[in-house]
Structure formats: structure tokens, C-alpha cells
Design a protein around this motif. Structure first.
Motif, short mmCIF file in Angstrom:
data_model
loop_
_atom_site.label_atom_id
_atom_site.label_comp_id
_atom_site.label_asym_id
_atom_site.label_seq_id
_atom_site.Cartn_x
_atom_site.Cartn_y
_atom_site.Cartn_z
N ALA A 41 0.83 -1.21 0.00
CA ALA A 41 0.00 0.00 0.00
C ALA A 41 0.87 1.26 0.00
O ALA A 41 0.55 2.25 -0.67
CB ALA A 41 -0.93 0.00 1.21
N THR A 42 1.97 1.22 0.74
CA THR A 42 2.89 2.36 0.75
C THR A 42 3.50 2.58 -0.64
O THR A 42 3.63 3.72 -1.10
CB THR A 42 4.02 2.12 1.77
OG1 THR A 42 3.45 1.85 3.05
CG2 THR A 42 4.92 3.34 1.88
N ALA A 43 3.85 1.48 -1.30
CA ALA A 43 4.40 1.57 -2.66
C ALA A 43 3.39 2.22 -3.60
O ALA A 43 3.75 3.05 -4.45
CB ALA A 43 4.78 0.19 -3.17
N PHE A 44 2.11 1.87 -3.46
CA PHE A 44 1.08 2.48 -4.31
C PHE A 44 0.91 3.96 -3.97
O PHE A 44 0.63 4.78 -4.86
CB PHE A 44 -0.25 1.74 -4.14
CG PHE A 44 -0.40 0.58 -5.08
CD1 PHE A 44 -0.90 0.75 -6.36
CD2 PHE A 44 -0.03 -0.70 -4.69
CE1 PHE A 44 -1.03 -0.32 -7.24
CE2 PHE A 44 -0.15 -1.78 -5.55
CZ PHE A 44 -0.65 -1.59 -6.83
N GLY A 45 1.04 4.33 -2.69
CA GLY A 45 0.96 5.74 -2.33
C GLY A 45 2.09 6.55 -2.93
O GLY A 45 1.88 7.65 -3.44
N VAL A 46 3.31 6.00 -2.88
CA VAL A 46 4.46 6.65 -3.50
C VAL A 46 4.24 6.82 -4.99
O VAL A 46 4.50 7.87 -5.58
CB VAL A 46 5.74 5.82 -3.22
CG1 VAL A 46 6.89 6.33 -4.09
CG2 VAL A 46 6.11 5.89 -1.75
N THR A 47 3.72 5.77 -5.62
CA THR A 47 3.47 5.80 -7.07
C THR A 47 2.43 6.85 -7.44
O THR A 47 2.58 7.58 -8.42
CB THR A 47 3.00 4.42 -7.55
OG1 THR A 47 4.02 3.45 -7.26
CG2 THR A 47 2.72 4.41 -9.04
N ALA A 48 1.36 6.92 -6.65
CA ALA A 48 0.30 7.90 -6.93
C ALA A 48 0.85 9.31 -6.87
O ALA A 48 0.53 10.16 -7.72
CB ALA A 48 -0.85 7.72 -5.94
N ALA A 49 1.69 9.59 -5.86
CA ALA A 49 2.27 10.93 -5.73
C ALA A 49 3.19 11.26 -6.91
O ALA A 49 3.15 12.37 -7.46
CB ALA A 49 3.04 11.04 -4.42
N ALA A 50 4.02 10.28 -7.30
CA ALA A 50 4.92 10.50 -8.44
C ALA A 50 4.13 10.71 -9.72
O ALA A 50 4.52 11.53 -10.58
CB ALA A 50 5.88 9.32 -8.58
N ALA A 51 3.02 9.99 -9.88
CA ALA A 51 2.19 10.16 -11.07
C ALA A 51 1.57 11.55 -11.11
O ALA A 51 1.51 12.19 -12.17
CB ALA A 51 1.09 9.09 -11.10
N VAL A 52 1.11 12.04 -9.96
CA VAL A 52 0.55 13.39 -9.90
C VAL A 52 1.59 14.42 -10.31
O VAL A 52 1.33 15.33 -11.10
CB VAL A 52 0.03 13.69 -8.48
CG1 VAL A 52 -0.30 15.17 -8.31
CG2 VAL A 52 -1.21 12.85 -8.18
N GLN A 53 2.81 14.28 -9.76
CA GLN A 53 3.87 15.24 -10.10
C GLN A 53 4.25 15.15 -11.57
O GLN A 53 4.54 16.16 -12.21
CB GLN A 53 5.08 14.99 -9.21
CG GLN A 53 4.83 15.39 -7.76
CD GLN A 53 5.96 14.95 -6.85
OE1 GLN A 53 6.36 13.80 -6.86
NE2 GLN A 53 6.46 15.87 -6.04
N GLY A 54 4.27 13.92 -12.11
CA GLY A 54 4.59 13.76 -13.52
C GLY A 54 3.55 14.40 -14.43
O GLY A 54 3.89 15.08 -15.41
N VAL A 55 2.28 14.20 -14.10
CA VAL A 55 1.20 14.78 -14.90
C VAL A 55 1.22 16.30 -14.81
O VAL A 55 1.03 17.01 -15.82
CB VAL A 55 -0.16 14.21 -14.45
CG1 VAL A 55 -1.30 14.97 -15.12
CG2 VAL A 55 -0.26 12.72 -14.78
N LEU A 56 1.45 16.83 -13.61
CA LEU A 56 1.52 18.28 -13.44
C LEU A 56 2.65 18.88 -14.28
O LEU A 56 2.50 19.94 -14.90
CB LEU A 56 1.73 18.64 -11.97
CG LEU A 56 0.52 18.47 -11.05
CD1 LEU A 56 0.92 18.76 -9.61
CD2 LEU A 56 -0.62 19.38 -11.47
N THR A 57 3.78 18.19 -14.30
CA THR A 57 4.92 18.68 -15.07
C THR A 57 4.60 18.64 -16.57
O THR A 57 4.90 19.59 -17.30
CB THR A 57 6.17 17.83 -14.78
OG1 THR A 57 6.42 17.84 -13.37
CG2 THR A 57 7.37 18.39 -15.51
N ALA A 58 4.02 17.51 -17.01
CA ALA A 58 3.67 17.38 -18.42
C ALA A 58 2.66 18.45 -18.85
O ALA A 58 2.69 18.93 -19.98
CB ALA A 58 3.10 15.99 -18.69
#
Length: 203
Positions: A41-58
Motif C-alpha cells: 500500500a505504501t508503494a502504491f501511495g508513493v506511485t500515486a504521488a509521483a504520477a501526480v507530479q509527472g502529470v503536473l509537469t507534463a
């Protein structure tokens, strides 16, 4: 986007993923405390945050956030405070040395996801990685699907690496849950998180 260019991006992202950081430390901590459920679950939380930052950057918002120093500094200090809190938790656990089965509670998944998400969403290094690397692979005519692939590559690689870590820790749980081993790991995790919080504070 050419295949060779994307493979170059994947290689760089893979190097970033296998480099231990605050996300790895939090996944390790929750895998020890809450078993497979908490670690994954922690790994999925980390992934969700990284995905948000990636989408914001894009989408171009990442540049605006990075250029707004008050916003970026606020995010950074929230991250420092949260990493310090997690470090103190781990060190207190090592000091007390009291480990019971109740740590593997029913809300371990929700707690793990929350800690993973907050740890990564407040880490400015992730946003800086995207901002430094994206322009080298983006073109004015790049379609949205290609931008999405770039934005989600790092999170997906991270998810694979951190999920594997959680499963490995869980498979070795009988040995890792020994009181002496557990105290040593909690001490190491606490010191690692404390060191990372200090590094973020000094950036």
C-alpha cells in the motif's frame, strides 16, 4: 517520440528508481510494521504521488510551481517535518523494543498509502527530476499519449521496485521480526529518514 529516445529515458528513470531515498525507507518501515499489506500500500501511495507530479509537469504546472518559491519552500518544509516525524517514530520503536502482532492492523493499507503519498508528494526532488529531464525528451508537436507515457514511466518503475521490496521483506518476516534484528532495522530506518529530512532541509 522515437523508441531509442524513450529507452534512454527509461534507463535514466531506472537509475533514479534504484537509488535509495525517502520512499524506499518508508516502504521498508511499513513492510516491517504491517507486513505485505502495509508495504505494498505504501508503494502504491508513493506511485500515486509521483504520477501526480509527472502529470503536473507534463501539463506545464510543474514549472509554475517550481518558479513560485513560496509554494516550493512550503512543500519542502512540509516534507522535512513529515520525514522527521516518521524518523522519530522508527527511533522510538527501536528504543522501546516492543513489537506485537497488533501492528498488522486492518487499517495498515490506508495508513501505508497515506504515508507513501505524503512522503513523495512533498519531496521537491521528484518534481525537479521531471523538470530537468522532460524538456530533453519533449517536442512542441508531441501528442498527449506520449507525454502521458513519459509522465507515468518513473512511477510504474518505482511501483515495481518498491512492491518487490515489500514482498521480499514480508517473505523474510520471521527472521526480520526477531527483536534484535527489528530494533537494528528500526534504528537504521529512523537514522536514514532523519538524514533524508536533513538533506531536504539543506537543499
Amino acid at each position: 517520440m522515437e523508441l531509442t529516445a524513450y529507452l534512454s529515458f527509461v534507463l535514466i528513470a531506472a537509475v533514479v528508481v534504484i537509488t535509495p531515498g525517502s520512499d524506499t525507507a518508508v516502504v521498508l518501515k511499513n513492510s516491517l510494521m504491517s507486513g505485505r499489506r502495509g508495504g505494498v500500500a505504501t508503494a502504491f501511495g508513493v506511485t500515486a504521488a509521483a504520477a501526480v507530479q509527472g502529470v503536473l509537469t507534463a501539463a506545464g504546472l510543474g514549472i509554475l510551481i517550481a518558479q513560485s518559491q513560496p509554494v516550493l519552500q512550503t512543500i519542502r518544509w512540509i516534507g522535512v517535518a513529515y520525514l522527521t516525524f516518521l524518523a522519530l517514530q522508527a527511533l522510538r520503536s527501536a528504543w522501546k523494543g516492543q513489537y506485537t502482532a497488533q501492528l498488522r492492523s486492518t487499517n495498515a493499507g490506508a495508513r501505508g498509502f497515506r504515508q507513501g503519498f505524503i512522503t513523495n508528494i512533498t519531496n521537491p526532488a521528484v518534481l525537479m527530476f521531471y523538470l530537468a529531464l522532460f524538456p530533453q525528451f519533449m517536442t512542441p508537436t508531441m501528442p498527449f499519449w506520449a507525454l502521458s507515457v513519459l509522465a507515468l514511466t518513473l512511477p510504474l518503475l518505482g511501483l515495481a521496485q518498491q512492491t518487490l521490496l515489500a514482498l521480499l521483506v514480508d517473505s523474510a518476516s520471521k527472521w526480520l521480526q526477531r527483536r534484535r534484528v527489528r530494533r537494528a532495522l528500526d534504528t537504521f530506518t529512523g537514522l536514514a529518514l532523519g538524514g533524508l529530512s536533513l538533506r531536504v532541509a539543506l537543499q
